[in-house]
Design an enzyme around this catalytic site. Sequence first.
Site, PDB file in Angstrom:
ATOM      1  N   PRO A 130       0.837  -1.213   0.000  1.00 20.50           N
ATOM      2  CA  PRO A 130       0.000   0.000   0.000  1.00 20.50           C
ATOM      3  C   PRO A 130       0.867   1.256   0.000  1.00 20.50           C
ATOM      4  O   PRO A 130       1.821   1.336   0.781  1.00 20.50           O
ATOM      5  CB  PRO A 130      -0.787  -0.120   1.314  1.00 20.50           C
ATOM      6  CG  PRO A 130       0.035  -1.032   2.172  1.00 20.50           C
ATOM      7  CD  PRO A 130       0.735  -1.971   1.252  1.00 20.50           C
ATOM      8  N   MET A 131       0.538   2.203  -0.882  1.00 22.06           N
ATOM      9  CA  MET A 131       1.319   3.442  -0.921  1.00 22.06           C
ATOM     10  C   MET A 131       0.432   4.654  -1.163  1.00 22.06           C
ATOM     11  O   MET A 131      -0.205   4.764  -2.219  1.00 22.06           O
ATOM     12  CB  MET A 131       2.405   3.341  -2.001  1.00 22.06           C
ATOM     13  CG  MET A 131       3.588   2.504  -1.544  1.00 22.06           C
ATOM     14  SD  MET A 131       4.821   2.308  -2.820  1.00 22.06           S
ATOM     15  CE  MET A 131       3.962   1.292  -4.007  1.00 22.06           C
ATOM     16  N   THR A 132       0.424   5.531  -0.195  1.00 19.50           N
ATOM     17  CA  THR A 132      -0.327   6.780  -0.276  1.00 19.50           C
ATOM     18  C   THR A 132       0.199   7.622  -1.421  1.00 19.50           C
ATOM     19  O   THR A 132       1.410   7.851  -1.515  1.00 19.50           O
ATOM     20  CB  THR A 132      -0.179   7.522   1.072  1.00 19.50           C
ATOM     21  OG1 THR A 132      -0.868   6.743   2.043  1.00 19.50           O
ATOM     22  CG2 THR A 132      -0.748   8.921   1.035  1.00 19.50           C
ATOM     23  N   HIS A 159      -5.443  -1.372   8.434  1.00 20.92           N
ATOM     24  CA  HIS A 159      -4.114  -0.786   8.612  1.00 20.92           C
ATOM     25  C   HIS A 159      -3.853  -0.601  10.107  1.00 20.92           C
ATOM     26  O   HIS A 159      -4.367   0.335  10.728  1.00 20.92           O
ATOM     27  CB  HIS A 159      -4.074   0.562   7.891  1.00 20.92           C
ATOM     28  CG  HIS A 159      -2.716   1.167   7.740  1.00 20.92           C
ATOM     29  ND1 HIS A 159      -1.582   0.637   8.327  1.00 20.92           N
ATOM     30  CD2 HIS A 159      -2.295   2.261   7.039  1.00 20.92           C
ATOM     31  CE1 HIS A 159      -0.542   1.383   8.003  1.00 20.92           C
ATOM     32  NE2 HIS A 159      -0.947   2.374   7.224  1.00 20.92           N
ATOM     33  N   ALA A 174      -0.627  -0.612  11.233  1.00 19.47           N
ATOM     34  CA  ALA A 174       0.833  -0.448  11.215  1.00 19.47           C
ATOM     35  C   ALA A 174       1.202   1.033  11.208  1.00 19.47           C
ATOM     36  O   ALA A 174       0.347   1.912  11.200  1.00 19.47           O
ATOM     37  CB  ALA A 174       1.392  -1.123   9.960  1.00 19.47           C
ATOM     38  N   TYR A 184      -0.467   4.603  12.906  1.00 23.95           N
ATOM     39  CA  TYR A 184      -1.824   5.142  12.791  1.00 23.95           C
ATOM     40  C   TYR A 184      -2.739   4.553  13.879  1.00 23.95           C
ATOM     41  O   TYR A 184      -2.272   3.826  14.759  1.00 23.95           O
ATOM     42  CB  TYR A 184      -2.343   4.925  11.365  1.00 23.95           C
ATOM     43  CG  TYR A 184      -1.488   5.686  10.371  1.00 23.95           C
ATOM     44  CD1 TYR A 184      -1.503   7.085  10.349  1.00 23.95           C
ATOM     45  CD2 TYR A 184      -0.609   5.019   9.514  1.00 23.95           C
ATOM     46  CE1 TYR A 184      -0.680   7.800   9.476  1.00 23.95           C
ATOM     47  CE2 TYR A 184       0.212   5.728   8.636  1.00 23.95           C
ATOM     48  CZ  TYR A 184       0.173   7.118   8.624  1.00 23.95           C
ATOM     49  OH  TYR A 184       0.989   7.826   7.779  1.00 23.95           O
TER      50      TYR A 184
END
Length: 375
Positions: free
Chosen positions: A27-29, A178, A180, A183
């Site tokens: 996952p990458m914002t 999420h 990790a 957050y």
Amino acid sequence: METISKTIFDATEIRGRKLANRLVVAPMTRVSATAAGVPTQEMTDYYEAFAAGGFGMIITEGTYTDALFSKTNHHQPGIANGEQMNGWKRVVTAVHRHHALIINQLMHGGALSERSEETIAPSAVQPIGLRSTDSSVPASAFPMPRAMEAEDFEHVKSGYVNAALLAYEAGFDGVELHAANGYLFDQFITPHTNLRTDEYGGDERNRLRFLMEVYQAVKTALPDGFIVGIRVSESKVNDLAYRWPGGADTARRIFEVLAEIDPDYVHIAAEGGRWERECRYPDGTSSNSIAKSILKSPVIANGGMHDVALAGTLLNSNAADLVSIGRAAIASPDWPKLMAAGEPVVPFFKELIKPSLTLSHTRQVREQCRESALC
Ligand SMILES: Cc1cc2nc3c(=O)[nH]c(=O)nc-3n(C[C@H](O)[C@H](O)[C@H](O)COP(=O)(O)O)c2cc1C
């Protein structure tokens, strides 16, 4: 007896859902949605490129779950209403054309929200570090979060269930909770950000209780076959050096408690990109090997897994079932196809993730690099 070694290219499965290989996009914002959190055509093209490039599964960027406090970044996508769901439907349809699975990472920023003035967290503990991923706004201290009360717990949980139902409606194959990188759920797991004295604070079981309640609420609301994974990590975006206080012992305890809900998969992040540094313990074990020894769930390893030798070692030492690739996938969305063909990949360079760079511009920069002698 001859043992056949596992490779990143083997077909595999997660809870009966088939994957073409063990390669997952991490996952990458990308802060590329509209201001209203709706995925754009650019994002559709971006995600489709990974599927066309041969990844067996794609995990989307962290996506916010409710309209109140969950949003973390400006231009972050959400999955909290019909318009956002329809935007994601276009992404999912494009990815499925290439037979890859796509999982929506559901994310609540908690105290690490980059934008809200009011933030919530397990306890009123000001996060370390400064907030602002947007160069147009000067970095500033995070506000003091408000300690969550009963109605906040209900609101966050119903936000996750609603978001997972919308993800299902959009056609996603599953969601990843999420927990990790610092957050909201990780703020519960981490002792120094969780000072609660009720059943959500204290030992590992209490600190994982809210995550497990949300996991179970999501599983109950969604049909069988819809994957619900969990991502955990030691390091945090605002504290890359952070490690679980008891090292391997804490890891053991965390995975023993998680084993009680038997997650569909467990994804162990190494935000800083260095598996060896972020997941390995002095006794030679790692969070991955401990997770594998305790859980029945498939385990996804992360952090520099574009090093094929490292990925192979983890797969063959019972430390991982799949590997997720972040920065190298941005540099080469067709990384699996190139690697399988023995062709050179574009190396990652920092400009590719400059927040001011649009996804289309990223593609141009990458193509220029590919065409130049540099790559
Ligand atoms: C630009 C960027 C954005 C990221 N956004 C997220 C995110 O939204 N959710 C998440 O869990 N991890 C996020 N990460 C962490 C990555 O998933 C991954 O853990 C990290 O890049 C290390 O993997 P790599 O060595 O393969 O790049 C992000 C990383 C990068 C580089």
